[in-house]
Design an enzyme around this catalytic site. Structure first.
Site, PDB file in Angstrom:
ATOM      1  N   LYS A   1       0.070  -4.807   2.897  1.00  0.00           N
ATOM      2  CA  LYS A   1      -0.098  -6.265   3.697  1.00  0.00           C
ATOM      3  C   LYS A   1      -0.412  -7.630   2.971  1.00  0.00           C
ATOM      4  O   LYS A   1       0.141  -8.583   3.128  1.00  0.00           O
ATOM      5  CB  LYS A   1      -1.358  -6.103   4.570  1.00  0.00           C
ATOM      6  CG  LYS A   1      -1.142  -5.196   5.737  1.00  0.00           C
ATOM      7  CD  LYS A   1      -2.221  -5.603   6.927  1.00  0.00           C
ATOM      8  CE  LYS A   1      -1.750  -4.832   7.968  1.00  0.00           C
ATOM      9  NZ  LYS A   1      -2.617  -4.813   9.358  1.00  0.00           N
TER      10      LYS A   1
ATOM     11  N   LYS B   1       8.127   2.351   9.006  1.00  0.00           N
ATOM     12  CA  LYS B   1       7.527   2.849  10.495  1.00  0.00           C
ATOM     13  C   LYS B   1       7.809   1.472  11.397  1.00  0.00           C
ATOM     14  O   LYS B   1       7.709   0.457  10.983  1.00  0.00           O
ATOM     15  CB  LYS B   1       5.868   2.950  10.110  1.00  0.00           C
ATOM     16  CG  LYS B   1       5.132   1.839   9.904  1.00  0.00           C
ATOM     17  CD  LYS B   1       3.572   2.033   9.965  1.00  0.00           C
ATOM     18  CE  LYS B   1       2.999   0.883   9.556  1.00  0.00           C
ATOM     19  NZ  LYS B   1       1.455   0.880   9.775  1.00  0.00           N
TER      20      LYS B   1
ATOM     21  N   LYS C   1       4.450  -3.893  14.523  1.00  0.00           N
ATOM     22  CA  LYS C   1       4.279  -5.145  15.078  1.00  0.00           C
ATOM     23  C   LYS C   1       4.816  -6.230  14.172  1.00  0.00           C
ATOM     24  O   LYS C   1       5.460  -7.258  14.754  1.00  0.00           O
ATOM     25  CB  LYS C   1       2.931  -5.425  15.785  1.00  0.00           C
ATOM     26  CG  LYS C   1       2.334  -4.748  16.479  1.00  0.00           C
ATOM     27  CD  LYS C   1       1.112  -4.797  16.880  1.00  0.00           C
ATOM     28  CE  LYS C   1       0.107  -3.699  17.506  1.00  0.00           C
ATOM     29  NZ  LYS C   1      -1.370  -4.257  17.420  1.00  0.00           N
TER      30      LYS C   1
END
Ligand code: TYM
Length: 340
Positions: free
Chosen positions: A118, A202, A205
């Site tokens: 992230k 994966k 969102k």
């Protein structure tokens, strides 16, 4: 360490950051519903404090919290059977997170792959909250002495850290088994649902292309288009699981089918072996639509009753406080911060 003294209690959380997708549903929320039916004590939390570790538009966040609550209910979570609430309304989470920030070692957090993913290259510019995110997650779970945590496979490392924090706290303060060592519960057929565009990533969102995921609120046409365009390869469906090993996209679609049908992967292969994906995809589309349509209809209906949603969350937060407050009081006592 065992959890013998601890009553079985199930806790999990989902971030209110945009629509839930099929990965969240098959990897987590569908499982939440199963535990609720088995007569367990279950707490499901909208982790809004986790969401603000990256900047959120306040108006959007408020909307997303309600939408996620509506999604929980539409997926089958029942406020009569489970405690449904949002994290920021129960101060125990933040209180215990600070304690755990003082227990957790920098080296442990430095190893967290989710932070690395992230924060990306711009680590110096990431919020401190994003770095200590896993200790807040440990607090979410341990503030309730939860023993089991249904999650997708991507949260496994955070769960291992939670166990390390529990063990270190219990050792540092000589309170054996005060915090339980929670077990992750990872769904076998859908531990990690992958992107429809790249079977090695994966479903997420945050992926920019909406074509990479099926959102729970997608309509039938959108679902049909996304599956039709989903990446596959030229080969037919194999007759054995070993035939999927080097075909991540094919494997992902077969996994999704088996997870929705709640059958073994081999059973799906037995049904479709030798057939091309052009034959399989419409069947998969039908299965997804049948599962998601009632959910998206229900979400729309519930969002017309915001007072009801707010009431469910408020009542849930009262119940959550009732469980976590004595645990925080006891933790403060152990630390020498409170007399009685
Ligand atoms: P979040 O909000 O990213 O995802 C919610 C749940 O969905 C699972 N999941 C997936 N499962 C299968 N395939 C996928 N592609 C996929 N993408 C997401 C996640 O594993 C998760 O179970 N850190 C957590 C939220 C959290 C939490 C907690 C969870 C905060 N505190 C305490 C459990 C207990 C997260 O970001 O999940």
């Amino acid at each position: 360490m065992d959890n013998n003294n601890h009553k079985q209690r199930i806790f999990s959380g989902v971030q209110p950051t945009g629509n839930l997708h099929l990965g969240n549903y098959l990897g987590a929320v569908k499982n939440f519903v199963k535990f609720q039916s088995a007569g367990n004590e279950t707490l499901y939390c909208i982790v809004d404090l986790h969401a603000i570790t990256v900047w959120q538009n306040p108006l959007e966040l408020k909307k997303s919290i309600r939408e996620l609550a509506a999604t929980f209910i539409a997926c089958g979570l029942d406020s009569e059977k489970s405690i449904l609430f949002n994290q920021s309304q129960v101060s125990s989470h933040s209180e215990l997170a600070w304690v755990f920030n003082c227990v957790t070692r920098m080296g442990w957090l430095n190893r967290m792959t989710q932070f690395k993913d992230k924060a990306g290259k711009n680590r110096e510019n990431a919020s401190v909250g994003l770095f200590v995110y896993p200790s807040l997650m440990a607090a979410d779970i341990l503030a309730y002495h939860a023993t089991h945590v249904p999650v997708g496979d991507d949260q496994k490392q955070h769960l291992e850290l939670t166990r390390d924090i529990a063990i270190k706290f219990n050792n540092d303060f000589n309170v054996p088994n005060f915090f339980p060592c929670p077990e992750p519960i990872i769904e076998k057929n859908s531990p990690r649902i992958m992107s429809l565009r790249d079977g090695t990533k994966k479903m997420s969102k945050s992926e920019t292309s909406d074509m990479s995921r099926i959102n729970l609120t997608d309509n039938s046409d959108q679902i049909a288009l996304k599956i039709r365009k989903a990446k596959t390869d030229q080969d037919p469906i194999p007759d054995a699981i070993s035939g999927l090993e080097t075909r991540p996209e094919a494997k992902n679609l077969i996994n999704i089918y088996s997870s929705l049908e709640e059958c073994k992967i081999q059973e799906v292969l037995d049904m479709f072996c030798g057939k091309p994906f052009s034959f399989f995809k419409p069947k998969l589309t039908e299965l997804i639509i049948n599962e998601l349509k009632p959910i998206s209809n229900q979400i729309t209906k519930l969002l017309n009753h915001q007072d009801h949603i707010d009431k469910v969350l408020y009542n849930g937060s009262l119940q959550a406080k009732k469980i976590s407050k004595p645990i925080i009081d006891k933790t403060y006592k152990i630390l020498g911060l409170k007399n009685s």
